[in-house]
Design an enzyme around this catalytic site. Sequence first.
Site, PDB file in Angstrom:
ATOM      1  N   SER A  72      -9.900  -0.442   7.105  1.00 47.98           N
ATOM      2  CA  SER A  72      -9.311  -0.258   5.773  1.00 47.98           C
ATOM      3  C   SER A  72      -8.640  -1.479   5.171  1.00 47.98           C
ATOM      4  O   SER A  72      -8.251  -1.449   4.002  1.00 47.98           O
ATOM      5  CB  SER A  72      -8.313   0.904   5.796  1.00 47.98           C
ATOM      6  OG  SER A  72      -9.008   2.127   5.820  1.00 47.98           O
ATOM      7  N   LYS A 102       0.852  -1.200   0.000  1.00 49.11           N
ATOM      8  CA  LYS A 102       0.000   0.000   0.000  1.00 49.11           C
ATOM      9  C   LYS A 102       0.882   1.243   0.000  1.00 49.11           C
ATOM     10  O   LYS A 102       1.922   1.268   0.663  1.00 49.11           O
ATOM     11  CB  LYS A 102      -0.899  -0.022   1.239  1.00 49.11           C
ATOM     12  CG  LYS A 102      -1.966   1.061   1.273  1.00 49.11           C
ATOM     13  CD  LYS A 102      -2.845   0.912   2.514  1.00 49.11           C
ATOM     14  CE  LYS A 102      -3.918   1.982   2.587  1.00 49.11           C
ATOM     15  NZ  LYS A 102      -4.771   1.831   3.794  1.00 49.11           N
ATOM     16  N   SER A 141      -9.706   1.926   2.928  1.00 47.09           N
ATOM     17  CA  SER A 141      -8.807   2.651   2.065  1.00 47.09           C
ATOM     18  C   SER A 141      -7.785   1.770   1.329  1.00 47.09           C
ATOM     19  O   SER A 141      -7.207   2.224   0.352  1.00 47.09           O
ATOM     20  CB  SER A 141      -8.055   3.706   2.878  1.00 47.09           C
ATOM     21  OG  SER A 141      -7.206   3.092   3.832  1.00 47.09           O
TER      22      SER A 141
END
Lengths: 510, 98
Positions: A178, A79, A154
Amino acid sequence: MELLEWTALELSAKIKTGEIKARDAVLAALERIEAGEGIYHCYITVDAEGALRRAEEVQRRMDGGELSGPLSGVPVAVKDNICTEGLLTTCASKMLGNFVPAYSAEAVRRLEEAGAVILGKTNMDEFAMGSTTETSAYGETRNPWDIGRVPGGSSGGSAAAVAAEECFLALGSDTGGSIRQPAAFCGVVGIKPTYGTVSRYGLVAYGSSLDQIGPIGRNVSDCAAMLEVITSYDKKDSTSINREDTDFTAALTDDVEGMRIGLPKDYMGDGLDREVREAVLEAANVLAGRGALVEEFDLGLAEYAIPAYYTIASAEASSNLERFDGVKYGYRAAEYEGLHSMYKRSRSEGFGPEVKRRIMLGSFVLSSGYYDAYYLKALKVKALIKKAFDEAFAKYDLILGPAAPTTAPVLGESLADPLQMYLGDIYTVSANLAGLPGISIPCGKNSEGLPIGLQMMGDCFQEKKMIRAAYAYEKARGTFGRPTLASGTDGAGRGVCAEGEGGKKSGKTI
Amino acid sequence: MENRINDEMIEHIGILAKLELSAKEREQAKEDMGKMLGYIDKMEELDTSGIEPLSHAFGIRNVFREDEEANGNMREDVLKNAPEEKDGMFLVPRTFEG
């Protein structure tokens, strides 16, 4: 493309026996990325050259017997809020459009030490603030199960990359759901560990008391193996915990006999989509059929979790994001009058609307005159929520429920009403407030063929129980299936991250 | 409770948050914050008298370590990310006249 359908553990085993080379796995993943990215846009940065170089090195060390771990040679994604030395790390923000870290996050360092090969950095909501990956400054990611829908957020890029077979495993981060929510929307598995299990060193901070890095993968075994690798006691993170009993893969046993599982009535009522409810109840039945003792109970306080969470997370965000001032790194406005104006302009031009919204809310709840009524109140509500979980875990080994109230929403529907979007986090934020581990695992599809996520939460440091139950459920459920993958381009020419890249050592952006 | 967020308050928050808002952004911020606070006010329903605020989920204590340099001199690497630098230092706009 059969290779890409293997799990991470299968792949690594086949590299070990010499059936294939680490380089072949990277090449296959890069080919898949090439074909799929025009549509899915899971990545902000793809480091093809670095990954190939690294695969050769890993292969040499495997051949030489130096590397033998379960993730050796496995292509993974990271990420984009987790620092990677020499590789662009943008947090999906214009603010960090040119930021190339001088060091790697501890979790990344451990992955590399274990022989994993980093393919690139995945798309996300800007600074991890959002539930759809649509607040990214570099364009949205599409859900591989239905490209008209969001992947969740996210960590949407990481979850979508695993689902679209553009990597075998990925790192995400979870501040209020997330990892678990995008895993649910994309039909993959995601684990948010107990707070303090994985070092936050090198994770760009959002809500420091809530943030945890965790794995997203095809199945429970892959995730357990990745979690085992990234778990560490790290003095560079003062909230890191020196844990024992972290051989999580040892918990991959098909046995839930006698396990006490609580199903909170609060999580199964109003606001929960009918098909999601049915799938979760069916999963509970499956576990009961394997010998678990499943019962409904009143957890309490569920409706206060979101208000407390957004107060605390925004407060911490407003403090953490003060560092972005156009001085040491990141974006600096072109025009300003004096130092203070430079700060303000750089921040105003560098941050997107959702980030500004949370910084403002956080500044307000921490401000003189409102601190007690909001921030301190939220910390007291957090204490009550923690107590409710302590009482629940005195009776149960695990808490079972949905990961999200619905399946993946249609692109463009969520941002118009931020409050409505925040309410979608209702089942996930409590684990962050109470520091608990949580896992999301696919438990069915709705009538439109969209994946539904089952969430299991364990008591602090009880990942093993959670992994055992998730593994047993997965065995009983059988193969979940894969989305029909598309290739080509949607013609929109999305996803270009070109902001001030010049001259810096960084990956190829696509 | 929504009128708590008036123009004056938005101005104040802008200073605290170091953000310069356009007229349109200010109006949007007023509306969004009003709505969000109206929702967050739900916490008032709970009686929290006598409850200690919980900042860390496990109540762990301060962690101390020796103040020893561990990562060497990374000046050059760190400065590579600076928007502007001069003579090995971060360069900022002039702050004092004189």
